[in-house]
Design a protein around this motif. Structure first.
Motif, short mmCIF file in Angstrom:
data_model
loop_
_atom_site.label_atom_id
_atom_site.label_comp_id
_atom_site.label_asym_id
_atom_site.label_seq_id
_atom_site.Cartn_x
_atom_site.Cartn_y
_atom_site.Cartn_z
N PRO A 66 -0.64 -12.83 -70.20
CA PRO A 66 0.34 -13.71 -69.56
C PRO A 66 -0.22 -14.37 -68.31
O PRO A 66 -1.03 -13.79 -67.58
CB PRO A 66 1.49 -12.77 -69.19
CG PRO A 66 1.37 -11.64 -70.16
CD PRO A 66 -0.11 -11.47 -70.38
N PHE A 67 0.24 -15.59 -68.05
CA PHE A 67 -0.24 -16.39 -66.93
C PHE A 67 -0.03 -15.67 -65.59
O PHE A 67 -0.81 -15.87 -64.66
CB PHE A 67 0.45 -17.75 -66.91
CG PHE A 67 -0.02 -18.63 -65.80
CD1 PHE A 67 -1.27 -19.22 -65.84
CD2 PHE A 67 0.78 -18.86 -64.69
CE1 PHE A 67 -1.73 -20.02 -64.81
CE2 PHE A 67 0.33 -19.66 -63.65
CZ PHE A 67 -0.93 -20.25 -63.71
N ARG A 68 0.99 -14.83 -65.49
CA ARG A 68 1.26 -14.17 -64.20
C ARG A 68 0.08 -13.32 -63.73
O ARG A 68 -0.05 -13.04 -62.55
CB ARG A 68 2.53 -13.34 -64.27
CG ARG A 68 2.44 -12.09 -65.12
CD ARG A 68 3.76 -11.31 -65.09
NE ARG A 68 3.68 -10.11 -65.86
CZ ARG A 68 3.93 -10.02 -67.16
NH1 ARG A 68 4.31 -11.09 -67.83
NH2 ARG A 68 3.82 -8.87 -67.78
N ALA A 74 -1.08 -12.12 -57.71
CA ALA A 74 -1.07 -11.31 -58.92
C ALA A 74 -0.38 -9.96 -58.70
O ALA A 74 -0.31 -9.45 -57.60
CB ALA A 74 -2.49 -11.08 -59.41
N GLU A 75 0.11 -9.41 -59.78
CA GLU A 75 0.73 -8.09 -59.76
C GLU A 75 -0.30 -6.98 -59.59
O GLU A 75 0.05 -5.86 -59.29
CB GLU A 75 1.48 -7.85 -61.07
CG GLU A 75 2.60 -8.83 -61.32
CD GLU A 75 3.26 -8.62 -62.67
OE1 GLU A 75 2.98 -7.60 -63.34
OE2 GLU A 75 4.06 -9.47 -63.05
N LEU A 76 -1.55 -7.31 -59.79
CA LEU A 76 -2.60 -6.30 -59.75
C LEU A 76 -3.37 -6.36 -58.44
O LEU A 76 -3.74 -7.44 -57.98
CB LEU A 76 -3.58 -6.53 -60.91
CG LEU A 76 -3.00 -6.51 -62.31
CD1 LEU A 76 -4.05 -6.94 -63.31
CD2 LEU A 76 -2.45 -5.15 -62.65
N THR A 77 -3.62 -5.20 -57.86
CA THR A 77 -4.43 -5.11 -56.65
C THR A 77 -5.40 -3.94 -56.79
O THR A 77 -5.20 -3.06 -57.63
CB THR A 77 -3.56 -4.91 -55.40
OG1 THR A 77 -2.83 -3.69 -55.54
CG2 THR A 77 -2.60 -6.07 -55.17
N SER A 94 0.72 -5.91 -69.48
CA SER A 94 1.89 -5.90 -70.37
C SER A 94 2.34 -7.33 -70.60
O SER A 94 2.37 -8.14 -69.67
CB SER A 94 3.02 -5.09 -69.73
OG SER A 94 4.20 -5.22 -70.49
N SER A 95 2.72 -7.63 -71.83
CA SER A 95 3.23 -8.96 -72.14
C SER A 95 4.70 -9.08 -71.76
O SER A 95 5.25 -10.17 -71.71
CB SER A 95 3.04 -9.28 -73.62
OG SER A 95 3.78 -8.37 -74.41
N LYS A 96 5.35 -7.97 -71.47
CA LYS A 96 6.77 -7.98 -71.11
C LYS A 96 6.92 -8.48 -69.67
O LYS A 96 6.17 -8.12 -68.79
CB LYS A 96 7.36 -6.60 -71.24
CG LYS A 96 7.23 -6.05 -72.66
CD LYS A 96 8.29 -5.04 -72.95
CE LYS A 96 8.18 -4.42 -74.30
NZ LYS A 96 7.61 -5.14 -75.36
N SER A 97 7.91 -9.32 -69.46
CA SER A 97 8.18 -9.87 -68.14
C SER A 97 8.72 -8.77 -67.22
O SER A 97 9.44 -7.87 -67.66
CB SER A 97 9.21 -10.98 -68.25
OG SER A 97 9.52 -11.48 -66.98
N THR A 98 8.38 -8.87 -65.96
CA THR A 98 8.85 -7.90 -64.97
C THR A 98 9.75 -8.58 -63.94
O THR A 98 9.72 -8.25 -62.77
CB THR A 98 7.66 -7.23 -64.25
OG1 THR A 98 6.88 -8.25 -63.63
CG2 THR A 98 6.83 -6.42 -65.21
#
Length: 104
Positions: A66-68, A74-77, A94-98
């Motif tokens: 996913p583009f996010r 980004a959600e990742l650090t 995960s492909s599921k939206s958060t």
């Protein structure tokens, strides 16, 4: 420089190709470093510090990350710490939206 290695999965399936990008949380954008994902694995050399981690790629079934995960916020650090020559960081996407704060 610290060598960062790991695996990248999307919903449990390895990304077959793509890139992992580490950019400093504070500092110049040109201090970013990247590594290629090949068969679910990546490796890159990085200076120590707090990093935003961005990922782009596809699985064998052509499912795209996913583009996010490619956003500068980004959600990742990651915290790349000095004192060792190598660290392992596995990334489970995960492909599921958060999305938060949305209710009906």
């Amino acid at each position: 420089m610290i060598t960062v290695v790991g695996t990248v999965t999307l919903d449990g399936d390895p990304l077959q190709s793509g890139s992992v990008i580490f950019s400093p949380k504070a500092g110049a954008v040109n201090d970013a470093t990247s590594g290629q994902i090949i068969d679910g694995k990546y490796e890159l050399d990085c200076v120590p510090g707090e990093k935003n981690v961005m990922v782009t790629g596809t699985t064998a079934s052509k499912k795209m990350a996913p583009f996010r995960y490619l956003s500068p916020s980004a959600e990742l650090t990651a915290s790349v710490e000095s004192g060792s020559e190598q660290m392992e960081l596995n990334l489970a996407l995960s492909s599921k939206s958060t999305r938060r704060g949305r209710s009906r």
